[in-house]
Scaffold this motif. Structure first.
Motif: not given
Length: 452
Positions: A306-324
């Protein structure tokens, strides 16, 4: 004998009376049993011969494709391999050990003679060894058909993967990685079995557990090294951060924060990668538990997942923002080692020392000493704290609930220390992005742990 008895019954049967009397049936039953036993033996032998036939054909077809043509062709092909496997099975079924040994010597002599007379210029002996192994596989089929068939499949796979194995050994694999693999093999096959498996003081200082810790740490570093090698060419920040988290999640968070402070990377994307490195923390908790006290795996796998899934979801949500700007990640050096043995030894010494400290505090101050030592260990390294807690007892023991509470407290303290490292290395924006994921996955772990 049964057939003669049946003839006697028919001969002495009175004229006009039915011959299918109980006496006739009693005389026929032994004959029927003999026939059924013979049919069972024939069926079993046929299955063995069919397995040997298939194994020989499988290996022979692969060798036939590489045999070549003309006078310089290899000496064994599909027919030779098939007949050799059948010969091994037949010798094992009906000839006994003496015939099996004679057949093995004959096949070996034929292979040696073929190698001596070979004029192709190829010094390899793969086909010769494979032919002798085909005979052995035929013998094995007579004793264990599934094992013989599996051995034939594995052998054929190795023969067919010649080019890939050569490229892997000559071109892809580096000298430092070969040396590292030899060290791992020596630890796993020599040092670990010889290490005493008994605690030297109370429940701590077990030499075999220490060796297992070193081996696990080296394996984790090796996997992280291979991950960086495979992913560096693709500049995959996400998976590279995850692989580096197996070495040290705290160090990964700090290095990602430095890039944010220097203005080379955006805080949001780096914070997402930092959160993904915490997935490795959950995996390592299970690895430490399996090494130190395997009984805890049944209690910890659900919170860790459960902790690994929570960390993966948080990271995926932040990494969806693309930067130059391109994502850069340093590739390993050309001959970089797979692991650092000195670092692994130091970490193992740290883990063992903290286990001794926590055990001593528990003896002196009871449960209060256990909690104090665990929180102190969590400031330095969460895995040391986990190992120090789990080695004190099993979950079903009377001290199990107290150990579970100490583990939750240690993870909470370690999460706060990671947040402090994120703030110090990358500033407030990075601390919010990375620390949010750290606190989220720690909270989920503690919540699920309290429910199991």
């Amino acid at each position: 004998v049964a057939a003669c008895d049946w003839v006697k019954v028919l001969r002495w049967a009175p004229p006009g009376r039915a011959t299918w009397s109980p006496t006739c049936l009693a005389a026929l039953l032994p004959c029927f049993n003999v026939v059924m036993e013979t049919m069972g033996e024939i069926t079993s032998a046929a299955a063995v011969l069919a397995g040997a036939l298939g194994s020989g054909l499988l290996m022979g077809i692969e060798r036939e494709r590489r045999k070549g043509r003309g006078p310089l062709r290899a000496f064994a092909g599909v027919r030779t391999f098939t007949l050799t496997a059948l010969g091994g099975a037949a010798a094992a079924l009906w000839g006994g050990m003496a015939l099996v040994a004679v057949g093995a010597a004959l096949v070996a002599a034929l292979a040696v003679a073929a190698y001596v007379r070979d004029r192709s210029g190829d010094p390899g002996v793969t086909t010769e060894v494979a032919l002798w192994l085909a005979y052995v596989i035929g013998v094995v089929c007579a004793h264990s058909l599934p094992f013989g068939a599996a051995l034939a499949v594995v052998t054929t796979g190795l023969l067919a993967a010649r080019d890939a194995l050569h490229r892997f050994a000559r071109d892809w694999l580096r000298p430092a990685e070969v040396r590292g693999a030899l060290v791992l093999a020596a630890l796993a096959l020599l040092v670990l079995p010889l290490a005493p498996h008994r605690p030297l003081w109370g429940e701590v200082l077990n030499p075999q557990v220490v060796v297992r810790l070193v081996l696990v740490l080296l394996l984790i570093q090796s996997l992280a090294h291979l991950g960086r090698r495979l992913l560096a060419a693709r500049h995959a920040l996400v998976l590279s951060a995850l692989a580096s988290g197996f070495v040290s999640s705290t160090a990964t968070i700090a290095s990602l924060g430095v890039a944010v402070r220097e203005g080379r990377e955006p805080a949001r994307r780096q914070g997402g990668a930092a959160a993904l490195s915490c997935v490795a923390t959950m995996v390592q908790i299970l690895a430490v538990a399996a090494t130190v006290q395997p009984q805890w795996l049944g209690r910890l796998w659900a919170p860790a997942l459960a902790g690994a899934l929570a960390a993966a979801l948080w990271g995926w949500a932040l990494l969806r923002t693309r930067a130059a700007g391109p994502v850069a990640w340093a590739a390993p050096e050309q001959d970089a080692p797979m692991f650092r043995l000195r670092d692994a030894l130091l970490i193992a010494v740290l883990l063992t020392g903290i286990q001794v400290l926590v055990y001593a505090l528990r003896l002196w101050w009871g449960e209060a000493g256990l909690l104090a030592g665990t929180l102190l260990a969590a400031l330095a390294d969460v895995h040391a704290a986990v190992a120090a807690v789990l080695v004190q007892g099993r979950p079903q023991d009377a001290a199990g609930p107290g150990l579970q509470g100490a583990l939750a407290a240690a993870l909470s303290v370690h999460a706060l220390s990671k947040c402090a490292v994120a703030w110090a290395s990358g500033g407030w924006h990075y601390a919010v992005a990375a620390g949010g994921g750290v606190l989220l996955h720690t909270g989920v772990f503690v919540a699920v742990l309290s429910l199991v």
